[in-house]
Write a protein that holds these residues in place. Structure first.
Motif, mmCIF file in Angstrom:
data_model
loop_
_atom_site.group_PDB
_atom_site.id
_atom_site.type_symbol
_atom_site.label_atom_id
_atom_site.label_comp_id
_atom_site.label_asym_id
_atom_site.label_seq_id
_atom_site.Cartn_x
_atom_site.Cartn_y
_atom_site.Cartn_z
ATOM 1 N N GLY A 117 0.796 -1.224 0.000
ATOM 2 C CA GLY A 117 0.000 0.000 0.000
ATOM 3 C C GLY A 117 0.828 1.272 0.000
ATOM 4 O O GLY A 117 0.281 2.374 0.076
ATOM 5 N N ALA A 118 2.161 1.135 -0.081
ATOM 6 C CA ALA A 118 3.050 2.309 -0.117
ATOM 7 C C ALA A 118 3.376 2.645 -1.564
ATOM 8 O O ALA A 118 3.510 1.763 -2.410
ATOM 9 N N GLN A 119 3.516 3.945 -1.834
ATOM 10 C CA GLN A 119 3.762 4.367 -3.211
ATOM 11 C C GLN A 119 4.631 5.626 -3.253
ATOM 12 O O GLN A 119 4.514 6.497 -2.383
ATOM 13 N N VAL A 120 5.499 5.692 -4.274
ATOM 14 C CA VAL A 120 6.163 6.950 -4.594
ATOM 15 C C VAL A 120 5.089 7.832 -5.222
ATOM 16 O O VAL A 120 4.478 7.454 -6.224
ATOM 17 N N SER A 121 4.837 8.983 -4.624
ATOM 18 C CA SER A 121 3.746 9.838 -5.091
ATOM 19 C C SER A 121 3.898 10.190 -6.567
ATOM 20 O O SER A 121 4.979 10.551 -7.023
ATOM 21 N N GLU A 122 2.800 10.084 -7.300
ATOM 22 C CA GLU A 122 2.798 10.494 -8.700
ATOM 23 C C GLU A 122 2.771 12.012 -8.824
ATOM 24 O O GLU A 122 3.152 12.561 -9.851
ATOM 25 N N LYS A 123 2.356 12.673 -7.747
ATOM 26 C CA LYS A 123 2.285 14.137 -7.752
ATOM 27 C C LYS A 123 3.637 14.766 -7.455
ATOM 28 O O LYS A 123 3.988 15.802 -8.011
ATOM 29 N N HIS A 124 4.394 14.145 -6.558
ATOM 30 C CA HIS A 124 5.710 14.643 -6.165
ATOM 31 C C HIS A 124 6.564 13.442 -5.768
ATOM 32 O O HIS A 124 6.310 12.812 -4.735
ATOM 33 N N CYS A 125 7.568 13.117 -6.586
ATOM 34 C CA CYS A 125 8.350 11.898 -6.365
ATOM 35 C C CYS A 125 9.198 11.921 -5.102
ATOM 36 O O CYS A 125 9.742 10.890 -4.701
ATOM 37 N N GLY A 126 9.321 13.075 -4.465
ATOM 38 C CA GLY A 126 10.068 13.151 -3.214
ATOM 39 C C GLY A 126 9.273 12.668 -2.020
ATOM 40 O O GLY A 126 9.803 12.557 -0.911
#
Length: 303
Positions: free
Chosen positions: A252-261
């Motif tokens: 359920g964890a993800q590198v945000s598509e909005k802000h990769c940081g």
């Protein structure tokens, strides 16, 4: 947790709030984390000093918790004590341009207090989702502002249990660090020195920064803010994006598509999911670019 330790704490601070096996998912902005052996919520400095004194004497590990906005607690929990500062949150004017804030005061509340008193210089911190105690330890910053620029003095408990005063120079502020980081000092309060300003202009600046955050950051999901420190000469988010990891997921964890940081809890993530994702990102960025990403997030417990 040894019952003798609990009894000793209760003896010196009868009214102190103590909870056994408290789930840390309730107290971190990632919304993950297993149980802590003992969760302590002191309501004043004496209770804080007393609890720390007993824990140190018993050689019991403990962690000082602010808003839990920079913390990843293991799914297995933490075999020790968590001391929450959320009841230590007084804010008041020390004089016309100085704000006194206890360690548990939220940065957003301090920014609003400064605005209401026509004091400028703290607008940058209005959206930093943590407490002033944590902000002092890591020299928190955003939008060209940082704690170094507004801090007059910090009061902290020494390892010997004495309240000491540290001025700006003594704090040795650096990028996301200070002389307090990694030490056994416990921040009690901060004295901020700001400048008189125009209330409308201060309000406008805070609104402007809030819109920027909403536009660029995944505020709709649980996270710990920027997951990695900015490596010298690079931007962490750009490196992660260039490594092809935008939207990369583990459970359920993800590198945000909005802000990769940002690493986000997209839904029902575990701490293990988040930890593995962080490790995967570090490895891929290093393999691709030879850059070691250092997490800003503090890891607590066994992973």
């Amino acid at each position: 947790m040894n019952q003798d330790i609990i009894d000793a704490i209760r003896q010196i601070a009868p009214g102190l709030e103590l909870n056994k096996n408290e789930k840390m998912s309730r107290h971190t902005t990632f919304k993950t984390g297993g149980p802590v052996s003992l969760f302590i919520r002191p309501a004043n400095l004496d209770e804080l000093k007393g609890a720390i004194s007993i824990l140190r004497r018993a050689e019991t590990p403990y962690f000082i918790l602010g808003n839990g906005s920079n913390l990843l607690v293991s799914d297995k929990g933490f075999d020790g004590a968590i001391i929450s500062t959320d009841k230590l949150a007084d804010i008041h004017l020390e004089d016309e341009n100085k704000i006194y804030a206890e360690a548990g005061a939220m940065n957003s509340r301090i920014a609003a207090f400064a605005r209401d008193n026509s004091l400028t210089g703290f607008e940058f911190a209005a959206g930093i989702p943590g407490t002033i105690g944590g902000a002092m330890i890591m020299n928190a910053g955003a939008y060209d502002g940082e704690m170094k620029l507004v801090t007059k003095e910090v009061r902290a408990l020494s390892p010997q249990g004495e309240v000491i005063r540290l001025d700006n120079n003594s704090l040795q502020f650096g990028y996301r660090t200070s002389a307090l980081k990694g030490k056994e000092f416990v921040v009690v309060s901060a004295l901020l020195e700001l400048e008189k300003g125009d209330k409308e202009a201060i309000t406008s600046r805070m609104q402007e920064l809030a819109l920027k955050r909403k536009d660029k950051q995944p505020l709709e999901y649980p996270s710990a803010g920027s997951t990695f420190k900015r490596p010298e000469g690079y931007f962490a988010g750009k490196l992660i994006e260039d490594a092809g990891l935008r939207g990369y997921s583990v459970g359920g964890a993800q590198v945000s598509e909005k802000h990769c940081g940002f690493v986000i809890n997209k839904g029902n993530a575990t701490s293990s999911d988040i930890y593995k994702l962080i490790c995967d990102v570090q490895k891929k960025v290093y393999d691709d670019f030879g850059v070691k990403l250092e997490p800003e997030v503090i890891m607590l417990g066994k992973f």
